[in-house]
Design an enzyme around this catalytic site. Sequence first.
Site, PDB file in Angstrom:
ATOM      1  N   GLY A 184     -21.757  22.374  67.869  1.00 38.39           N
ATOM      2  CA  GLY A 184     -22.259  21.005  67.927  1.00 38.39           C
ATOM      3  C   GLY A 184     -21.447  19.975  67.187  1.00 38.39           C
ATOM      4  O   GLY A 184     -21.894  18.852  66.979  1.00 38.39           O
ATOM      5  N   GLY A 203     -18.528  18.853  68.197  1.00 36.56           N
ATOM      6  CA  GLY A 203     -17.786  18.003  69.124  1.00 36.56           C
ATOM      7  C   GLY A 203     -16.491  18.597  69.644  1.00 36.56           C
ATOM      8  O   GLY A 203     -15.599  17.859  70.056  1.00 36.56           O
ATOM      9  N   GLU A 213     -48.000  23.190  48.461  1.00 34.59           N
ATOM     10  CA  GLU A 213     -46.941  22.181  48.641  1.00 34.59           C
ATOM     11  C   GLU A 213     -46.726  21.362  47.373  1.00 34.59           C
ATOM     12  O   GLU A 213     -45.588  21.051  47.019  1.00 34.59           O
ATOM     13  CB  GLU A 213     -47.264  21.261  49.822  1.00 34.59           C
ATOM     14  CG  GLU A 213     -47.311  21.949  51.185  1.00 34.59           C
ATOM     15  CD  GLU A 213     -46.055  22.744  51.524  1.00 34.59           C
ATOM     16  OE1 GLU A 213     -44.964  22.382  51.035  1.00 34.59           O
ATOM     17  OE2 GLU A 213     -46.164  23.728  52.268  1.00 34.59           O
ATOM     18  N   ASP A 269     -40.975  31.317  52.133  1.00 37.51           N
ATOM     19  CA  ASP A 269     -40.348  30.961  50.857  1.00 37.51           C
ATOM     20  C   ASP A 269     -39.762  32.190  50.192  1.00 37.51           C
ATOM     21  O   ASP A 269     -38.648  32.165  49.663  1.00 37.51           O
ATOM     22  CB  ASP A 269     -41.394  30.379  49.896  1.00 37.51           C
ATOM     23  CG  ASP A 269     -42.028  29.106  50.434  1.00 37.51           C
ATOM     24  OD1 ASP A 269     -41.369  28.432  51.228  1.00 37.51           O
ATOM     25  OD2 ASP A 269     -43.174  28.816  50.052  1.00 37.51           O
TER      26      ASP A 269
END
Length: 647
Positions: free
Chosen positions: A219, A221, A441, A517
């Site tokens: 990706g 290019g 969180e 995690d």
Amino acid sequence: MPVETDGKNPIPTPESKHIGGSLLLWLLMLMFINLVFWAQPSQKRVPYSTFVSQVEAGKVIRAEIGTEKIRYELKPDANAQQSKIRPKEVYLTTPIPNDTELPKILRTHQVEYSASTANSAAWVWVLLSWVIPPVIFLSMLGFMFNRSGMDSPAALTIGKSKARIYAEGSTGVTFDDVAGVDEAKTELREIVDFLKNATKYVRLGAKIPKGVLLVGPPGTGKTLLAKAIAGEAGVPFFTISGSEFIELFVGIGAARVRDLFEQAKQKAPCIVFIDELDALGKSREGFGNMLGGNDEREQTLNQLLSEMDGFETNTGVIILAATNRPEVLDPALLRPGRFDRQIVVDRPDKIGREAILKIHAKNVKLGEDVDLAKLAARTPGFAGADLANLVNEAALLAARENHDAVTMQDLNEAVERVLTGLEKKSRVLNEVEKKTVAYHEVGHAIIAAITPGAGNVEKISIVPRGIAALGYTLQLPEEDRFLMTEDEIRGRIVTLLGGRAAEELIFGIISTGASDDIQKATDLAERFVTLYGMSAKLGPVAFEKIQQQFLNSLTNPRRAISEKIAEQIDQEVKEIIDGAHQLALVILQGNQELLQEVADILLEKEVLEGEELRSYLLQVKLPANMHEWLRTGKFAEVNMLISSHSS
Ligand code: ADP
Ligand code: MG
Ligand code: ZN
């Protein structure tokens, strides 16, 4: 087959016709005709006893004795007496009893007799069994080629290369459409110049490179750059993908390569671009051989190598190839005289990202508040393709929300979407789960706020997203980072374990929510020891071999190591994880009130970000000797003092 149910006469669906199928049809008809012919009623079957009595009466001239029946002819004069039967008529017996006397009887009555090798019906079947299988095979082949859209006669086009040829400008892509890869662009401009002004270089005795390999992560290019060259070069440009060489039949790939180079030499000066070279040029050593069946690839590769050697330098054919897995390429490909020039097309830096965003935002109506430089800063690690995708996602979002233009908020939402997947508002959590996710969180966020290297906490959310995430903490680095220090890696591990630690501390019971995690933390700790050589005990020894330079994969194989070393590695990894876990618990203990407060607000609002979030996170207190552990992995004192967070 579709069946019409509404009409009385079902309408026949038109069948596609192809040569193979109609051939088969003809053969079936032939077979039918044969059967009809051989089963003619004029061949009368008579009992064996009748045959014997006819022989004994002297009426039979000749007989042909098969295994199952006897064909015989009667004497003409005998025929004449029996008006019903015409001359030349042939008789068959029913199956013959096992009669050993028969030859003797035939001899005494002077019947001309012989054994028939096969009876007629069996002969037909033998013939058919030889003819039908190849016909079926051929018709299947015909069908396949019809399907693949090859023009007939199929057999003649099998070896032709499928390369597409672009003339100048026809790709519609120029160097202006590629950004963030300036070094690669400069080098490729030079290549284009070689082709346009070959004489200038040749006059001075310079050798124009034959093969140029573009390497870099997916990706970034590479394919786009090749198209841009086609647009700029002003010479014919052949392009084909490595996987298109790999064919069902051995030898066809090689024939394609030959054909491709044949065409290229005729059109010189020109460029041949082979995309995804790794599909074709995988190393012949290694596991490829164990899987077997790589004959085709090997032949194709050999053909490519010999074609590349076969033409002289300065013939004006330049071979360009791209891959994101240079490490698997056959070393023979990288030898001088083949792909001896390598151009790295890497992920863009901040300035590059801004330039790429500008290119892709050209066709999008942007709101006045949009700051592409800021967006570029928020997206470290994004490749060109990710950025193109990001702009498009934002435009889709804006359209769905009926905005007049794409706003910064749309773009920010798109960043999150690319990073963590779509919001899943339909995934409903029950109260207990919601609470668990909230504390989890906030646990991450509190620790991330005081550990180095992880970047700013921008947002916490308990709106489920993507495939697995029930909630998430979005951290974005302030700047592009190319190196990570020891304490930053440990800090990252502590942050990853913060979610689990919060659950332990608040609920005393742990959930499966932390599995991702834990996976990440363990991977990082293992790399700390085996790849980065950061463990004090084991020293700077690499126990892993990097195999996928550009693919960010964690599945590097280990070097051959002794059992003892393996044990030590496991011990070290465990020690790092245990220490980080302990530190996470200590940090959250020291900030338990804050943890509860923020979690309550998050439960209410579902999303916390911006100034509000920042003001809470500034209140986080850090343990006195936290930095010491992050630096050394050792705690000086077991009981840690909590000092206030001042930075
Ligand atoms: P690669 O071949 O390296 O995997 P591609 O060339 O296929 O990547 O890139 C896919 C798309 O991403 C391109 O069509 C383009 O829209 C966008 N893109 C990637 N890199 C760049 C770049 N450097 N500048 C502009 N657009 C880019
Ligand atoms: Mg590509
Ligand atoms: Zn988590």
